[in-house]
Design an enzyme around this catalytic site. Structure first.
Site, PDB file in Angstrom:
ATOM      1  N   GLY A  44       0.657  -1.147  -0.145  1.00  0.00           N
ATOM      2  CA  GLY A  44       0.018   0.133  -0.007  1.00  0.00           C
ATOM      3  C   GLY A  44       1.013   1.368   0.032  1.00  0.00           C
ATOM      4  O   GLY A  44       1.945   1.248   0.522  1.00  0.00           O
ATOM      5  N   CYS A  88       5.792  -0.266   7.271  1.00  0.00           N
ATOM      6  CA  CYS A  88       5.379   0.949   6.353  1.00  0.00           C
ATOM      7  C   CYS A  88       6.350   1.539   5.509  1.00  0.00           C
ATOM      8  O   CYS A  88       7.656   1.388   6.088  1.00  0.00           O
ATOM      9  CB  CYS A  88       4.830   1.989   7.215  1.00  0.00           C
ATOM     10  SG  CYS A  88       4.429   3.477   6.347  1.00  0.00           S
ATOM     11  N   GLU A 131      -3.725   2.984   5.158  1.00  0.00           N
ATOM     12  CA  GLU A 131      -3.548   4.180   4.242  1.00  0.00           C
ATOM     13  C   GLU A 131      -4.411   5.335   4.366  1.00  0.00           C
ATOM     14  O   GLU A 131      -3.998   6.562   4.179  1.00  0.00           O
ATOM     15  CB  GLU A 131      -3.740   3.562   2.770  1.00  0.00           C
ATOM     16  CG  GLU A 131      -3.003   2.401   2.212  1.00  0.00           C
ATOM     17  CD  GLU A 131      -1.188   2.661   2.550  1.00  0.00           C
ATOM     18  OE1 GLU A 131      -0.917   3.867   2.296  1.00  0.00           O
ATOM     19  OE2 GLU A 131      -0.665   1.548   2.815  1.00  0.00           O
ATOM     20  N   HIS A 134      -2.640   7.496   6.807  1.00  0.00           N
ATOM     21  CA  HIS A 134      -1.918   8.434   6.199  1.00  0.00           C
ATOM     22  C   HIS A 134      -2.547   9.636   5.839  1.00  0.00           C
ATOM     23  O   HIS A 134      -1.904  10.783   5.885  1.00  0.00           O
ATOM     24  CB  HIS A 134      -1.071   7.687   4.981  1.00  0.00           C
ATOM     25  CG  HIS A 134       0.059   6.760   5.289  1.00  0.00           C
ATOM     26  ND1 HIS A 134       0.987   7.240   6.020  1.00  0.00           N
ATOM     27  CD2 HIS A 134       0.211   5.718   5.221  1.00  0.00           C
ATOM     28  CE1 HIS A 134       2.136   6.226   6.094  1.00  0.00           C
ATOM     29  NE2 HIS A 134       1.544   5.216   5.735  1.00  0.00           N
TER      30      HIS A 134
HETATM   31 ZN    ZN Z   1       2.133   3.340   5.635  1.00  0.00          ZN
END
Ligand code: ZN
Length: 162
Positions: A44, A88, A131, A134
């Site tokens: 992702g 991540c 995501e 984020h």
């Molecule tokens: Zn991430």
């Protein structure tokens, strides 16, 4: 290949803004983001991670197709939650268990500007929630217990210096 911002970069804490035009610029960004994500072996990637503060992210989870989510909104989450180890591309080398809903229903637009809605569970549901965090300026480390976050952040900084 786009540069991926890493932990400590203030941009990662910012809220991304809605995509207004589904134009060639967006198509090019999506293409470059897929190349960057695949190169980094990620599943992702959010636009903010490549310095574009837009509400857009992509996913490519094993045994699933590549997906683009623009201006996504989680409209339903399961009450059942589970813990799973996350990583991540913006925090390379660090993993931590994060509790999230096991299933979500999400509404979004694809890169052609078509709205869609889908239900996801398993790893895809987790990636979607990671995501969307984020897009709201949150990293997975913001969802682990404070002491653990501090320890992992120190570990990350130490590794980065090596
Ligand atoms: Zn991430």
């Amino acid at each position: 290949m786009l540069d991926i911002l890493t932990l400590g970069n203030e941009q990662l804490k910012k809220h991304s803004i809605l995509v207004a035009n589904f134009n060639g610029e967006i198509h090019e960004l999506v293409k470059q983001m897929f190349e960057t994500m695949h190169q980094g072996r990620g599943i992702g990637l959010a636009a903010v991670q490549v310095s574009k503060l837009l509400r857009l992210f992509i996913t490519h989870v094993e045994r699933d197709q590549a997906r683009v989510f623009i201006n996504p909104e989680i409209v339903e989450t399961s009450l059942d939650q589970g813990m799973y180890e996350e990583g991540c591309l913006s925090v390379p080398g660090i993993n931590a268990d994060v509790i999230r809903s096991l299933a979500v229903k999400v509404q979004a637009w694809n890169e052609k500007g078509r709205p869609f809605s889908m239900e996801a569970d398993g790893l895809l549901a987790r990636v979607i929630q990671h995501e969307i965090d984020h897009l709201n300026g949150l990293l997975f480390l913001d969802r682990v217990e404070a002491k653990k976050k501090e320890r992992l952040t120190k570990l990350y900084k130490r590794q980065k210096k090596l």
